[in-house]
Design a protein around this motif. Structure first.
Motif, short mmCIF file in Angstrom:
data_model
loop_
_atom_site.label_atom_id
_atom_site.label_comp_id
_atom_site.label_asym_id
_atom_site.label_seq_id
_atom_site.Cartn_x
_atom_site.Cartn_y
_atom_site.Cartn_z
N ALA A 16 -32.40 18.26 7.48
CA ALA A 16 -32.76 19.25 8.46
C ALA A 16 -32.20 18.98 9.84
O ALA A 16 -31.66 20.01 10.54
CB ALA A 16 -34.31 19.07 8.52
N GLY A 17 -31.87 17.80 10.02
CA GLY A 17 -31.16 17.24 11.37
C GLY A 17 -29.68 18.02 11.23
O GLY A 17 -29.17 18.56 12.28
N LEU A 18 -29.05 17.59 10.06
CA LEU A 18 -27.76 18.26 9.82
C LEU A 18 -27.67 19.89 10.20
O LEU A 18 -26.95 20.50 10.59
CB LEU A 18 -27.24 17.91 8.45
N TRP A 19 -28.78 20.59 9.56
CA TRP A 19 -28.82 21.87 9.48
C TRP A 19 -28.97 22.44 11.21
O TRP A 19 -28.44 23.37 11.65
CB TRP A 19 -30.25 22.47 8.83
N LEU A 20 -29.72 21.47 11.84
CA LEU A 20 -29.91 21.88 13.33
C LEU A 20 -28.80 21.71 13.97
O LEU A 20 -28.13 22.59 14.86
CB LEU A 20 -30.90 20.90 13.80
N LEU A 21 -27.77 20.77 13.48
CA LEU A 21 -26.46 20.46 14.23
C LEU A 21 -25.55 21.73 13.79
O LEU A 21 -24.62 22.09 14.60
CB LEU A 21 -26.05 19.37 13.81
N LEU A 22 -25.68 22.42 12.92
CA LEU A 22 -25.04 23.65 12.57
C LEU A 22 -25.58 24.84 13.19
O LEU A 22 -25.26 25.85 12.92
CB LEU A 22 -25.23 23.75 10.97
N GLN A 23 -26.67 24.69 14.06
CA GLN A 23 -27.39 25.69 14.60
C GLN A 23 -27.88 26.64 13.47
O GLN A 23 -28.10 27.93 13.88
CB GLN A 23 -26.60 26.68 15.83
N ALA A 24 -28.49 26.20 12.61
CA ALA A 24 -29.17 26.87 11.38
C ALA A 24 -30.84 26.51 11.51
O ALA A 24 -31.21 25.94 10.66
CB ALA A 24 -28.69 26.73 9.97
N GLU A 25 -31.44 26.86 12.47
CA GLU A 25 -32.71 26.24 12.97
C GLU A 25 -33.70 26.88 11.82
O GLU A 25 -34.63 26.21 11.50
CB GLU A 25 -33.33 26.79 14.43
N PHE A 26 -33.57 28.09 11.54
CA PHE A 26 -34.58 28.49 10.38
C PHE A 26 -34.41 27.74 9.25
O PHE A 26 -35.69 27.27 8.62
CB PHE A 26 -34.43 30.10 10.25
N LEU B 271 -40.99 22.52 6.50
CA LEU B 271 -42.13 22.99 6.23
C LEU B 271 -42.30 23.18 4.80
O LEU B 271 -43.30 22.82 4.08
CB LEU B 271 -42.55 24.37 6.87
N VAL B 272 -41.42 23.60 4.04
CA VAL B 272 -41.43 23.74 2.48
C VAL B 272 -41.47 22.45 1.95
O VAL B 272 -42.64 22.18 1.02
CB VAL B 272 -40.35 25.07 1.96
N TYR B 273 -40.55 21.80 1.89
CA TYR B 273 -40.13 20.79 1.22
C TYR B 273 -41.05 19.31 1.68
O TYR B 273 -42.00 18.96 0.75
CB TYR B 273 -38.63 20.43 0.95
N VAL B 274 -41.19 19.12 2.91
CA VAL B 274 -41.95 18.12 3.36
C VAL B 274 -43.47 18.50 3.32
O VAL B 274 -44.18 17.79 2.85
CB VAL B 274 -41.31 17.60 4.54
N GLY B 275 -43.68 19.66 3.85
CA GLY B 275 -45.34 20.00 4.01
C GLY B 275 -45.94 20.39 2.54
O GLY B 275 -46.97 20.07 2.49
N ALA B 276 -44.98 20.87 1.62
CA ALA B 276 -45.88 21.27 0.55
C ALA B 276 -45.39 20.53 -0.80
O ALA B 276 -46.19 20.02 -1.34
CB ALA B 276 -45.44 22.85 0.15
N VAL B 277 -44.10 20.45 -1.28
CA VAL B 277 -43.64 19.85 -2.02
C VAL B 277 -43.90 18.18 -2.12
O VAL B 277 -44.38 17.66 -3.28
CB VAL B 277 -42.04 19.82 -2.43
N MET B 278 -43.74 17.66 -1.06
CA MET B 278 -44.01 16.04 -1.05
C MET B 278 -45.41 15.73 -1.06
O MET B 278 -45.93 14.84 -1.45
CB MET B 278 -43.35 15.49 0.38
N VAL B 279 -46.26 16.63 -0.53
CA VAL B 279 -47.80 16.74 -0.54
C VAL B 279 -47.98 16.49 -2.15
O VAL B 279 -49.09 15.86 -2.66
CB VAL B 279 -48.38 17.52 0.22
N LEU B 280 -47.50 17.73 -2.78
CA LEU B 280 -47.71 17.77 -4.36
C LEU B 280 -47.35 16.46 -5.04
O LEU B 280 -47.95 15.91 -6.02
CB LEU B 280 -47.05 18.99 -4.68
N PHE B 281 -46.08 16.09 -4.71
CA PHE B 281 -45.65 14.80 -5.38
C PHE B 281 -46.69 13.56 -5.10
O PHE B 281 -46.96 12.74 -6.02
CB PHE B 281 -44.27 14.47 -4.90
#
Length: 128
Positions: free
Chosen positions: A43-53, A60-70
């Motif tokens: 996500a930090g690399l995406w922010l450096l590429l100015q792809a904030e979304f 949100l999706v992977y850390v917030g949902a998938v990792m909670v499921l794991f």
């Protein structure tokens, strides 16, 4: 080397290190924590590429949902809790290390303001 290049290399190193630790770690909880660190570094690399979304969606999706499921599945496996509780404080330095790296990454990204002069001039031209 400018600031953006240094931050890029820092995030890349942390991403590669944590991805290797996801695979080589024997403890499934450590693997999950290193996977969270990998997601934050990506996500930090995406922010450096100015792809904030994409960065926010990754967190949100992977850390917030998938990792909670794991972690839920890992905790549903029949693991002897007393053995895991016995060495709880042995895991604290690793968790602290991962937390410090994640905090450092957040500070590095938020320290440099994202200013795209071409985008700002295009928006100002549209508003005129």
């Amino acid at each position: 080397m400018d600031y953006s290049s240094a931050v890029f290399y820092f995030f890349s190193f942390i991403l590669l290190f944590s991805a290797i630790k996801v695979i080589t770690s024997r403890n499934p909880i450590f693997s999950a924590l290193f996977l969270v660190l990998s997601f934050f570094s990506a996500a930090g690399l995406w922010l450096l590429l100015q792809a904030e979304f994409l960065a926010i969606a990754l967190v949100l999706v992977y850390v917030g949902a998938v990792m909670v499921l794991f972690l839920f599945v890992i905790m549903m496996i029949d693991i002897n809790i007393e053995v895991m509780k016995k060495g709880f404080w042995n895991y604290f330095p690793a968790i602290g290390f991962v937390s410090i790296i994640m905090l450092t990454e957040i500070i590095l990204v938020l320290n440099k303001p994202f200013q795209n002069t071409e985008l700002q001039s295009a928006i100002s031209n549209l508003l005129k």
